[in-house]
Scaffold this motif. Structure first.
Motif, PDB file in Angstrom:
ATOM      1  N   ASP A   4       0.857  -1.166   0.073  1.00 52.57           N
ATOM      2  CA  ASP A   4       0.029   0.041  -0.009  1.00 52.57           C
ATOM      3  C   ASP A   4       0.776   1.333  -0.005  1.00 52.57           C
ATOM      4  O   ASP A   4       1.100   1.689   1.023  1.00 52.57           O
ATOM      5  N   VAL A   5       1.170   1.793  -1.303  1.00 47.44           N
ATOM      6  CA  VAL A   5       2.180   2.833  -1.366  1.00 47.44           C
ATOM      7  C   VAL A   5       1.781   4.177  -0.655  1.00 47.44           C
ATOM      8  O   VAL A   5       2.451   4.849  -0.153  1.00 47.44           O
ATOM      9  N   ARG A   6       0.489   4.336  -0.976  1.00 48.20           N
ATOM     10  CA  ARG A   6       0.075   5.630  -0.317  1.00 48.20           C
ATOM     11  C   ARG A   6      -0.107   5.645   1.357  1.00 48.20           C
ATOM     12  O   ARG A   6       0.363   6.534   1.922  1.00 48.20           O
ATOM     13  N   LEU A   7      -0.420   4.250   2.078  1.00 55.63           N
ATOM     14  CA  LEU A   7      -0.579   4.068   3.317  1.00 55.63           C
ATOM     15  C   LEU A   7       1.043   4.503   3.921  1.00 55.63           C
ATOM     16  O   LEU A   7       1.297   4.838   4.896  1.00 55.63           O
ATOM     17  N   ARG A   8       2.083   3.622   3.290  1.00 54.63           N
ATOM     18  CA  ARG A   8       3.331   3.741   3.670  1.00 54.63           C
ATOM     19  C   ARG A   8       4.107   5.281   3.522  1.00 54.63           C
ATOM     20  O   ARG A   8       4.519   5.790   4.360  1.00 54.63           O
ATOM     21  N   ALA A  13       5.360  10.221   6.314  1.00 53.47           N
ATOM     22  CA  ALA A  13       5.233  11.707   6.550  1.00 53.47           C
ATOM     23  C   ALA A  13       4.831  12.016   7.870  1.00 53.47           C
ATOM     24  O   ALA A  13       5.654  12.838   8.672  1.00 53.47           O
ATOM     25  N   ILE A  14       4.207  11.070   8.516  1.00 49.73           N
ATOM     26  CA  ILE A  14       4.146  11.256   9.937  1.00 49.73           C
ATOM     27  C   ILE A  14       5.075  10.942  10.625  1.00 49.73           C
ATOM     28  O   ILE A  14       5.456  11.534  11.697  1.00 49.73           O
ATOM     29  N   TYR A  15       5.732   9.908  10.600  1.00 48.45           N
ATOM     30  CA  TYR A  15       7.095   9.673  11.239  1.00 48.45           C
ATOM     31  C   TYR A  15       8.070  10.641  11.196  1.00 48.45           C
ATOM     32  O   TYR A  15       8.685  11.083  12.197  1.00 48.45           O
ATOM     33  N   GLU A  16       8.107  11.320   9.817  1.00 49.71           N
ATOM     34  CA  GLU A  16       9.290  12.460   9.810  1.00 49.71           C
ATOM     35  C   GLU A  16       8.599  13.582  10.376  1.00 49.71           C
ATOM     36  O   GLU A  16       9.631  14.340  11.056  1.00 49.71           O
ATOM     37  N   ALA A  17       7.424  13.808  10.450  1.00 49.67           N
ATOM     38  CA  ALA A  17       7.008  15.009  11.062  1.00 49.67           C
ATOM     39  C   ALA A  17       6.919  14.857  12.532  1.00 49.67           C
ATOM     40  O   ALA A  17       7.337  15.983  13.442  1.00 49.67           O
ATOM     41  N   ARG A  41       5.485   1.938  14.607  1.00 44.32           N
ATOM     42  CA  ARG A  41       4.102   1.457  14.573  1.00 44.32           C
ATOM     43  C   ARG A  41       3.108   2.476  15.132  1.00 44.32           C
ATOM     44  O   ARG A  41       2.049   2.616  14.501  1.00 44.32           O
ATOM     45  N   GLN A  42       3.705   3.448  15.848  1.00 42.39           N
ATOM     46  CA  GLN A  42       2.759   4.697  15.900  1.00 42.39           C
ATOM     47  C   GLN A  42       2.370   5.381  14.938  1.00 42.39           C
ATOM     48  O   GLN A  42       1.273   5.894  14.548  1.00 42.39           O
ATOM     49  N   ALA A  43       3.269   5.485  13.860  1.00 40.89           N
ATOM     50  CA  ALA A  43       3.248   6.252  12.745  1.00 40.89           C
ATOM     51  C   ALA A  43       2.097   5.657  11.737  1.00 40.89           C
ATOM     52  O   ALA A  43       1.299   6.221  10.986  1.00 40.89           O
ATOM     53  N   VAL A  44       2.241   4.423  11.695  1.00 40.00           N
ATOM     54  CA  VAL A  44       1.390   3.303  10.893  1.00 40.00           C
ATOM     55  C   VAL A  44       0.117   3.631  11.261  1.00 40.00           C
ATOM     56  O   VAL A  44      -0.812   3.879  10.668  1.00 40.00           O
ATOM     57  N   GLY A  45      -0.138   3.601  12.780  1.00 38.41           N
ATOM     58  CA  GLY A  45      -1.369   3.667  13.299  1.00 38.41           C
ATOM     59  C   GLY A  45      -2.050   4.972  13.187  1.00 38.41           C
ATOM     60  O   GLY A  45      -3.383   5.134  12.714  1.00 38.41           O
ATOM     61  N   ALA A  46      -1.300   6.118  12.951  1.00 35.44           N
ATOM     62  CA  ALA A  46      -1.572   7.349  12.832  1.00 35.44           C
ATOM     63  C   ALA A  46      -2.109   7.536  11.363  1.00 35.44           C
ATOM     64  O   ALA A  46      -3.132   8.009  11.064  1.00 35.44           O
ATOM     65  N   GLU A  49      -5.567   5.564  10.846  1.00 38.57           N
ATOM     66  CA  GLU A  49      -6.732   6.599  11.269  1.00 38.57           C
ATOM     67  C   GLU A  49      -6.975   7.795  10.507  1.00 38.57           C
ATOM     68  O   GLU A  49      -7.913   7.983  10.250  1.00 38.57           O
ATOM     69  N   ALA A  50      -5.699   8.490  10.069  1.00 39.34           N
ATOM     70  CA  ALA A  50      -5.958   9.466   8.918  1.00 39.34           C
ATOM     71  C   ALA A  50      -6.604   8.869   7.751  1.00 39.34           C
ATOM     72  O   ALA A  50      -7.594   9.674   7.238  1.00 39.34           O
ATOM     73  N   ARG A  51      -6.266   7.928   7.139  1.00 39.78           N
ATOM     74  CA  ARG A  51      -7.003   7.462   5.918  1.00 39.78           C
ATOM     75  C   ARG A  51      -8.407   7.143   6.337  1.00 39.78           C
ATOM     76  O   ARG A  51      -9.216   7.775   5.605  1.00 39.78           O
ATOM     77  N   ALA A  52      -8.683   6.619   7.406  1.00 35.44           N
ATOM     78  CA  ALA A  52     -10.198   6.525   7.754  1.00 35.44           C
ATOM     79  C   ALA A  52     -10.839   7.782   7.967  1.00 35.44           C
ATOM     80  O   ALA A  52     -12.037   8.113   7.256  1.00 35.44           O
ATOM     81  N   ALA A  53     -10.363   8.956   8.547  1.00 31.73           N
ATOM     82  CA  ALA A  53     -10.881  10.242   8.603  1.00 31.73           C
ATOM     83  C   ALA A  53     -11.178  10.867   7.306  1.00 31.73           C
ATOM     84  O   ALA A  53     -12.099  11.573   7.264  1.00 31.73           O
ATOM     85  N   LEU A  54     -10.171  10.767   6.505  1.00 28.55           N
ATOM     86  CA  LEU A  54     -10.148  11.319   5.225  1.00 28.55           C
ATOM     87  C   LEU A  54     -11.196  10.652   4.437  1.00 28.55           C
ATOM     88  O   LEU A  54     -11.612  11.277   3.241  1.00 28.55           O
ATOM     89  N   ASN A  55     -11.426   9.460   4.556  1.00 24.13           N
ATOM     90  CA  ASN A  55     -12.533   8.831   3.795  1.00 24.13           C
ATOM     91  C   ASN A  55     -14.077   8.867   4.096  1.00 24.13           C
ATOM     92  O   ASN A  55     -14.903   8.733   3.280  1.00 24.13           O
TER      93      ASN A  55
END
Length: 66
Positions: A4-8, A13-17, A41-46, A49-55
């Motif tokens: 899942d390229v977009r999720l990665r 982006a979250i990890y680096e921010a 794992r925290q960045a992936v979880g975020a 959650e962001a994907r779900a919120a944006l959808n």
């Protein structure tokens, strides 16, 4: 998650921010991904959650003037 390229990309982006340097996380994103660190794992979880919120459909009451 490598399929899942977009999720990665969102997780990166979250990890680096959230972890902009060694004082926040001991390794870069690729190493954190390989090792499955708590930071990764925290960045992936975020990202999930962001994907779900944006959808979710927009709710008009959130944008009305009060």
């Amino acid at each position: 998650m490598q399929h899942d390229v977009r999720l990665r990309a969102a997780a990166r982006a979250i990890y680096e921010a959230c972890y902009p340097g060694e004082e926040w996380a001991p390794v870069d994103f690729e190493e954190a991904e390989r090792c499955g660190t708590v930071h990764y794992r925290q960045a992936v979880g975020a990202a999930i959650e962001a994907r779900a919120a944006l959808n979710e459909p927009l709710q008009p009451e959130l944008f009305s003037a009060h």
